[in-house]
Design a protein around this motif. Sequence first.
Motif, short mmCIF file in Angstrom:
data_model
loop_
_atom_site.label_atom_id
_atom_site.label_comp_id
_atom_site.label_asym_id
_atom_site.label_seq_id
_atom_site.Cartn_x
_atom_site.Cartn_y
_atom_site.Cartn_z
N SER A 40 -12.77 -17.26 41.56
CA SER A 40 -13.78 -17.42 40.22
C SER A 40 -14.26 -15.96 39.62
N ILE A 41 -14.51 -16.04 38.48
CA ILE A 41 -14.75 -14.86 37.76
C ILE A 41 -16.09 -15.11 36.97
N SER A 42 -17.07 -14.05 37.03
CA SER A 42 -18.20 -14.10 36.42
C SER A 42 -18.00 -14.37 35.04
N ASN A 43 -19.18 -14.63 34.24
CA ASN A 43 -19.13 -14.84 32.88
C ASN A 43 -18.79 -13.90 31.91
N ASP A 44 -19.35 -12.60 32.55
CA ASP A 44 -18.98 -11.50 31.89
C ASP A 44 -17.89 -10.51 32.34
N GLY A 45 -16.92 -11.21 33.23
CA GLY A 45 -15.84 -10.85 33.54
C GLY A 45 -15.77 -9.52 34.33
N SER A 46 -17.06 -9.32 34.88
CA SER A 46 -16.95 -8.01 35.67
C SER A 46 -16.87 -8.16 37.40
N SER A 55 -23.43 -17.60 39.56
CA SER A 55 -24.58 -17.96 38.73
C SER A 55 -24.20 -17.53 37.28
N PRO A 56 -24.77 -18.10 36.15
CA PRO A 56 -24.51 -17.77 34.86
C PRO A 56 -24.53 -16.16 34.56
N PHE A 57 -25.49 -15.43 35.31
CA PHE A 57 -25.71 -13.83 35.05
C PHE A 57 -25.08 -13.09 36.17
N GLY A 58 -24.29 -14.02 37.11
CA GLY A 58 -23.51 -13.18 38.03
C GLY A 58 -24.37 -12.54 39.24
N SER A 86 -25.29 -23.97 37.49
CA SER A 86 -25.64 -23.98 36.17
C SER A 86 -27.02 -23.14 36.05
N ARG A 87 -27.51 -22.90 34.72
CA ARG A 87 -28.65 -22.57 34.34
C ARG A 87 -30.01 -23.51 33.97
N PRO A 88 -31.03 -23.63 34.83
CA PRO A 88 -31.56 -22.73 36.04
C PRO A 88 -30.60 -23.13 36.90
N LEU A 89 -30.48 -22.18 38.11
CA LEU A 89 -29.64 -22.23 39.37
C LEU A 89 -29.88 -23.46 39.67
#
Length: 467
Positions: A344-350, A416-419, A458-461
């Motif tokens: 899996s990849i975080s939302n910001d790709g980092s 999580s959405p913010f990684g 998802s958000r919130p966790l």
Amino acid sequence: MEDEEMERKVQQYLHRKGFRLTELALQEERNRLSTTSLSDVSLSRPDNDPARYYDGYNKLRSWAYNSLDQYKHELLRVLYPAFIHCFMDLVSEGHTLEARAFFLKFREDHELMHSRDLQKLEGTLSPLHLEEMDLARSLRENKFRIKLCEYSYELLLQYLQKTQALVMLGIINERIIFEVSAGQPSLISDDADVVALVGTSKDLAKQINQKEVHWGLLEDSVEERMEKALSDSDRAEAESKDADAEDNNKKKSSEGGKQGGPLNKKLKKDKLVGATGKNTKSETSMISAAPRVKPELTLPATPVEVEQSILEDLRNRAQLNNLALPSVSFYTFLNTHNGLNCSSISNDGSLVVGGFSDSSVKVWDMAKIGQPAKTSSSQGENGSSQDERLSSTSEGKRPYTLFQGHSGPVYSAAFSPFGDFLLSSSSDSTIRLWSTKLNANLVCYKGHNYPVWDVQSSRPLFCQCLA
């Protein structure tokens, strides 16, 4: 006989005391000495007796078929390489009739799994055929790799030592590489995967990697013609803009000639900015320009309507260079050896995470790829540090962060959405919440009776799982 009795007693003592590593080391040393003794045996083959191949293979075949049922299927794997090389040795020595009779006599043993190879080799009637046929040349230049359990390998060694079958001994030493594994013999269903031909004198993978790779646009391709048209249009547009700017500057200079110094400084500044802009544009176009590669084959003729659609697609493409980087990234896992179950990849790709069959979870920070990695630690459910498992120098240089806590293969992982958090599910019927900032396991969710195959956040966790 006394030496064998002494070795047996020593091995029993080590097994009774639980010295497993010492017992394995003693076993490996004994196998190494046995292999060395086999290699030292004289492998001279009389040149005037083609029947030695028939007798040697027939005895080996009878012994393998009469072995214990638990190990018979592993010992039968040795027969195919022995059969093939006995036949090709007979052909290379000029015994055509004997080779033909040998091939027809024992062909039926290998018809089920190697029918295609046998059909190709059936027409081999002279040493010249062995040199011209690709399959025969590959078999002669490479070795077979066969996987056996430890006990099957010992049975084979004992048979070769007792019978002193020099022909079979020579073929096995020259043509077969054994991969001996501890434990029980492999399954009969794995026979197709445990016998493979591996390169020794000519490694195909090495040849492919040594071949020079060219990158760029093919000469006289649609892309090259499109790039030329774009460069010509850009050049004409730039020339027209320069001409208009020069005319405007002349008008302004004639109207404001009485103002003196300030206007002249402004004109010089405008010229400098224009020159800088030109240089920047030329550098950008130079960077984006790809080298030309001469095609090895003639390019096929492209219909007019297809070429027009390609040109239209190229016009809409974004030009990529160091000033305009791509907005999509692709990551590839290499050498996972069938152990990677999910990624899996975080939302910001980092961050990129992978779940593996050895119950580990590994997280890569894309910003740190290629940089010297520091020793990372992870914490299990009880909060105790796992540094002792990561303290070795070889493991301390790993380019990823290792999370350990599951006791079974990891089937799913999600950021999580913010990684800042990571969820993972496993066949151990648990879900674990990890902190990517603290590199620690925060929560272990229990209660499932079966493996948890998928998990999402998802958000919130909020955890949504599929058991």
